[in-house]
Design a protein around this motif. Sequence first.
Motif, PDB file in Angstrom:
ATOM      1  N   ASN A   1       0.966  -1.120   0.036  1.00  0.00           N
ATOM      2  CA  ASN A   1      -0.019  -0.057   0.040  1.00  0.00           C
ATOM      3  C   ASN A   1       1.012   1.217  -0.021  1.00  0.00           C
ATOM      4  N   ASN A   2       0.924   1.889  -1.081  1.00  0.00           N
ATOM      5  CA  ASN A   2       1.865   3.097  -1.182  1.00  0.00           C
ATOM      6  C   ASN A   2       1.747   4.096  -0.138  1.00  0.00           C
ATOM      7  N   ASN A   3       0.560   4.121   0.572  1.00  0.00           N
ATOM      8  CA  ASN A   3       0.712   4.932   1.464  1.00  0.00           C
ATOM      9  C   ASN A   3       1.201   4.622   3.049  1.00  0.00           C
ATOM     10  N   ASP A   4       1.249   3.291   3.070  1.00  0.00           N
ATOM     11  CA  ASP A   4       1.862   2.816   4.386  1.00  0.00           C
ATOM     12  C   ASP A   4       3.482   2.529   4.371  1.00  0.00           C
ATOM     13  N   GLU A   5       3.999   3.455   4.844  1.00  0.00           N
ATOM     14  CA  GLU A   5       5.501   3.507   4.987  1.00  0.00           C
ATOM     15  C   GLU A   5       5.991   2.156   5.440  1.00  0.00           C
ATOM     16  N   LYS A   6       5.457   1.998   6.617  1.00  0.00           N
ATOM     17  CA  LYS A   6       5.990   0.512   7.103  1.00  0.00           C
ATOM     18  C   LYS A   6       5.980  -0.746   6.228  1.00  0.00           C
ATOM     19  N   ALA A   7       5.201  -0.591   5.394  1.00  0.00           N
ATOM     20  CA  ALA A   7       5.163  -1.887   4.281  1.00  0.00           C
ATOM     21  C   ALA A   7       6.404  -1.899   3.504  1.00  0.00           C
ATOM     22  N   ALA A   8       7.016  -0.663   3.173  1.00  0.00           N
ATOM     23  CA  ALA A   8       8.122  -0.477   2.444  1.00  0.00           C
ATOM     24  C   ALA A   8       9.188  -1.325   3.154  1.00  0.00           C
ATOM     25  N   TYR A   9       9.182  -1.390   4.449  1.00  0.00           N
ATOM     26  CA  TYR A   9      10.371  -1.874   5.032  1.00  0.00           C
ATOM     27  C   TYR A   9      10.194  -3.433   5.327  1.00  0.00           C
ATOM     28  N   LEU A  10       9.310  -3.962   4.626  1.00  0.00           N
ATOM     29  CA  LEU A  10       8.966  -5.336   4.985  1.00  0.00           C
ATOM     30  C   LEU A  10       9.038  -6.152   3.707  1.00  0.00           C
TER      31      LEU A  10
ATOM     32  N   GLY B   1       3.762 -21.145  13.728  1.00  0.00           N
ATOM     33  CA  GLY B   1       2.898 -21.609  14.693  1.00  0.00           C
ATOM     34  C   GLY B   1       1.487 -20.908  14.532  1.00  0.00           C
ATOM     35  N   ASP B   2       0.848 -20.108  15.425  1.00  0.00           N
ATOM     36  CA  ASP B   2      -0.283 -19.666  15.182  1.00  0.00           C
ATOM     37  C   ASP B   2      -0.305 -18.126  15.035  1.00  0.00           C
ATOM     38  N   GLY B   3       1.000 -17.669  15.133  1.00  0.00           N
ATOM     39  CA  GLY B   3       1.204 -16.282  14.896  1.00  0.00           C
ATOM     40  C   GLY B   3       1.838 -15.817  13.549  1.00  0.00           C
ATOM     41  N   LEU B   4       1.988 -14.454  13.406  1.00  0.00           N
ATOM     42  CA  LEU B   4       2.624 -13.820  11.982  1.00  0.00           C
ATOM     43  C   LEU B   4       3.804 -13.003  12.465  1.00  0.00           C
ATOM     44  N   ILE B   5       4.856 -13.141  11.888  1.00  0.00           N
ATOM     45  CA  ILE B   5       5.923 -12.541  11.863  1.00  0.00           C
ATOM     46  C   ILE B   5       6.396 -11.683  10.594  1.00  0.00           C
ATOM     47  N   SER B   6       6.356 -10.036  10.983  1.00  0.00           N
ATOM     48  CA  SER B   6       6.591  -9.334   9.794  1.00  0.00           C
ATOM     49  C   SER B   6       7.999  -9.402   9.643  1.00  0.00           C
ATOM     50  N   LEU B   7       8.438  -9.743   8.364  1.00  0.00           N
ATOM     51  CA  LEU B   7       9.988  -9.906   8.117  1.00  0.00           C
ATOM     52  C   LEU B   7      10.541  -8.674   7.363  1.00  0.00           C
ATOM     53  N   LEU B   8      11.450  -8.076   8.140  1.00  0.00           N
ATOM     54  CA  LEU B   8      12.041  -6.861   7.891  1.00  0.00           C
ATOM     55  C   LEU B   8      13.090  -7.090   6.610  1.00  0.00           C
ATOM     56  N   ASN B   9      12.954  -5.834   5.686  1.00  0.00           N
ATOM     57  CA  ASN B   9      13.875  -6.132   4.826  1.00  0.00           C
ATOM     58  C   ASN B   9      14.835  -4.845   5.181  1.00  0.00           C
ATOM     59  N   MET B  10      15.962  -5.345   5.760  1.00  0.00           N
ATOM     60  CA  MET B  10      16.835  -4.705   6.489  1.00  0.00           C
ATOM     61  C   MET B  10      17.388  -3.458   5.618  1.00  0.00           C
ATOM     62  N   SER B  11      17.897  -3.624   4.317  1.00  0.00           N
ATOM     63  CA  SER B  11      18.557  -2.788   3.469  1.00  0.00           C
ATOM     64  C   SER B  11      17.506  -1.564   3.532  1.00  0.00           C
ATOM     65  N   ALA B  12      16.209  -1.854   3.290  1.00  0.00           N
ATOM     66  CA  ALA B  12      15.072  -0.746   3.029  1.00  0.00           C
ATOM     67  C   ALA B  12      15.054   0.074   4.573  1.00  0.00           C
ATOM     68  N   VAL B  13      15.274  -0.786   5.678  1.00  0.00           N
ATOM     69  CA  VAL B  13      15.062  -0.221   7.069  1.00  0.00           C
ATOM     70  C   VAL B  13      16.320   0.926   7.237  1.00  0.00           C
ATOM     71  N   ILE B  14      17.484   0.587   6.694  1.00  0.00           N
ATOM     72  CA  ILE B  14      18.488   1.285   7.066  1.00  0.00           C
ATOM     73  C   ILE B  14      18.911   2.271   6.173  1.00  0.00           C
ATOM     74  N   THR B  15      18.591   1.918   4.919  1.00  0.00           N
ATOM     75  CA  THR B  15      18.872   3.220   3.961  1.00  0.00           C
ATOM     76  C   THR B  15      18.060   4.293   4.199  1.00  0.00           C
ATOM     77  N   GLU B  16      18.460   5.343   3.837  1.00  0.00           N
ATOM     78  CA  GLU B  16      17.795   6.593   4.172  1.00  0.00           C
ATOM     79  C   GLU B  16      17.092   6.852   2.779  1.00  0.00           C
ATOM     80  N   LYS B  17      15.551   7.097   2.846  1.00  0.00           N
ATOM     81  CA  LYS B  17      14.984   7.390   1.730  1.00  0.00           C
ATOM     82  C   LYS B  17      15.213   8.685   1.339  1.00  0.00           C
ATOM     83  N   GLU B  18      15.252   9.068   0.078  1.00  0.00           N
ATOM     84  CA  GLU B  18      15.233  10.534  -0.246  1.00  0.00           C
ATOM     85  C   GLU B  18      13.857  11.169   0.086  1.00  0.00           C
TER      86      GLU B  18
END
Length: 154
Positions: free
Chosen positions: A119-128, A135-152
């Motif tokens: 969803n282009n409006n959800d900034e957090k989604a770009a980090y996944l 098990g019965d839970g969900l884990i959001s898997l982080l895209n670390m290069s997106a998380v640590i790279t400063e977006k212009e």
Amino acid sequence: MSEKEANVVLTEKQYIVVKLGTEQYGIDIQNVDNIVRMQRITRVPKAQAYFKGVINLRGEIIPVMSLRTKFGLEPDEYTGKTRIIIIKMEPQASIGIIVDEVKEVVTLEEDEIDKPTYNNNDEKAAYLSGIGKHGDGLISLLNMSAVITEKEQL
């Protein structure tokens, strides 16, 4: 090892599961260099709000960022379970990220990982990089290069 066994080995990945508030996030274990207890962070003037400063880890100066602040969550509350995960990604230098708690290491098969629906409006989604079912839970898997790279900023 047969060709079939070789294919099986490539389909699973290990993730370190961390908590931020009530959410669980997975960090690819290949990106993790070290996990250290919370320590004194030296502030750096004029850094982005989510950069808390730097730490001295065995003579190496490592910048530390708050995932909570970067993701727009409530401010960090440091407890006995708070950890700094040292992420090592080439070609960038090491960077530390503050997490509320390190839970466990999980191994996820390829079929247990769904690609995120963007969803282009959800900034957090770009980090996944995906959503892992464990098990019965969900884990959001982080895209670390997106998380640590400063977006212009546009």
